[in-house]
Design an enzyme around this catalytic site. Structure first.
Site, PDB file in Angstrom:
ATOM      1  N   PRO A   1     -90.615-118.227 -45.503  1.00  0.00           N
ATOM      2  CA  PRO A   1     -90.709-118.441 -46.945  1.00  0.00           C
ATOM      3  C   PRO A   1     -89.772-117.519 -47.722  1.00  0.00           C
ATOM      4  CG  PRO A   1     -92.889-118.418 -45.992  1.00  0.00           C
ATOM      5  CD  PRO A   1     -91.934-117.998 -44.905  1.00  0.00           C
TER       6      PRO A   1
ATOM      7  N   LYS B   1     -98.050-117.214 -43.046  1.00  0.00           N
ATOM      8  CA  LYS B   1     -96.850-116.843 -42.287  1.00  0.00           C
ATOM      9  C   LYS B   1     -96.700-115.325 -42.304  1.00  0.00           C
ATOM     10  CE  LYS B   1     -94.613-121.220 -42.705  1.00  0.00           C
ATOM     11  NZ  LYS B   1     -93.419-121.866 -42.257  1.00  0.00           N
TER      12      LYS B   1
ATOM     13  N   ILE C   1     -90.454-123.498 -44.427  1.00  0.00           N
ATOM     14  CA  ILE C   1     -90.480-124.496 -43.361  1.00  0.00           C
ATOM     15  C   ILE C   1     -91.941-124.880 -43.205  1.00  0.00           C
ATOM     16  CG2 ILE C   1     -90.046-124.969 -40.923  1.00  0.00           C
ATOM     17  CD1 ILE C   1     -87.880-122.730 -41.056  1.00  0.00           C
TER      18      ILE C   1
ATOM     19  N   ASN D   1     -90.159-124.516 -58.498  1.00  0.00           N
ATOM     20  CA  ASN D   1     -89.756-125.649 -57.667  1.00  0.00           C
ATOM     21  C   ASN D   1     -90.092-125.324 -56.218  1.00  0.00           C
ATOM     22  OD1 ASN D   1     -88.523-127.329 -59.703  1.00  0.00           O
ATOM     23  ND2 ASN D   1     -86.905-125.798 -59.799  1.00  0.00           N
TER      24      ASN D   1
END
Length: 115
Positions: free
Chosen positions: A2, A33, A65, A98
């Site tokens: 991230p 994560k 991801i 976003n």
């Protein structure tokens, strides 16, 4: 992997010490994560307006991801807008975030990719 990027017109002097570390830990917990793979980039002192005023605002992006989608993004928005409000005094209605779900083959790291 991230990666959270915050572009803001808040001055550098108003970004509290430890804010990037706090974002890292909160994102690690929220995404599940490891913190060692999370990157945070805060870009203060930007020339920006939101709704036609230069009051504190932020334009952000979260790349990951996986772990990106409807309900997850709503949770991230609540978390991240809360942190931006509490730490940088940016009203949540002056923040856009976003979200980008990255393909592992399109993310390079350590001389290779995550694929």
């Amino acid at each position: 992997m991230p990666m959270f990027i915050v572009n803001t017109n808040v001055p550098r002097a108003s970004v509290p010490e430890g804010f990037l570390s706090e974002l890292t830990q909160q994102l690690a917990q929220a995404t599940g994560k490891p913190a060692q793979y999370i990157a945070v980039h805060v870009v203060p002192d930007q020339l920006m307006t939101f709704s036609g005023t230069s009051d504190p605002c932020a334009l952000c992006s979260l790349h990951s991801i996986g772990k990106i989608g409807g309900a997850q993004n709503r949770n991230y928005s609540k978390l991240l807008c809360g942190l931006l409000s509490d730490r940088l005094h940016i009203s949540p209605d002056r923040v856009y975030i976003n979200y980008y779900d990255m393909n592992a083959a399109n993310v390079g790291w350590n001389g290779s990719t995550f694929a």
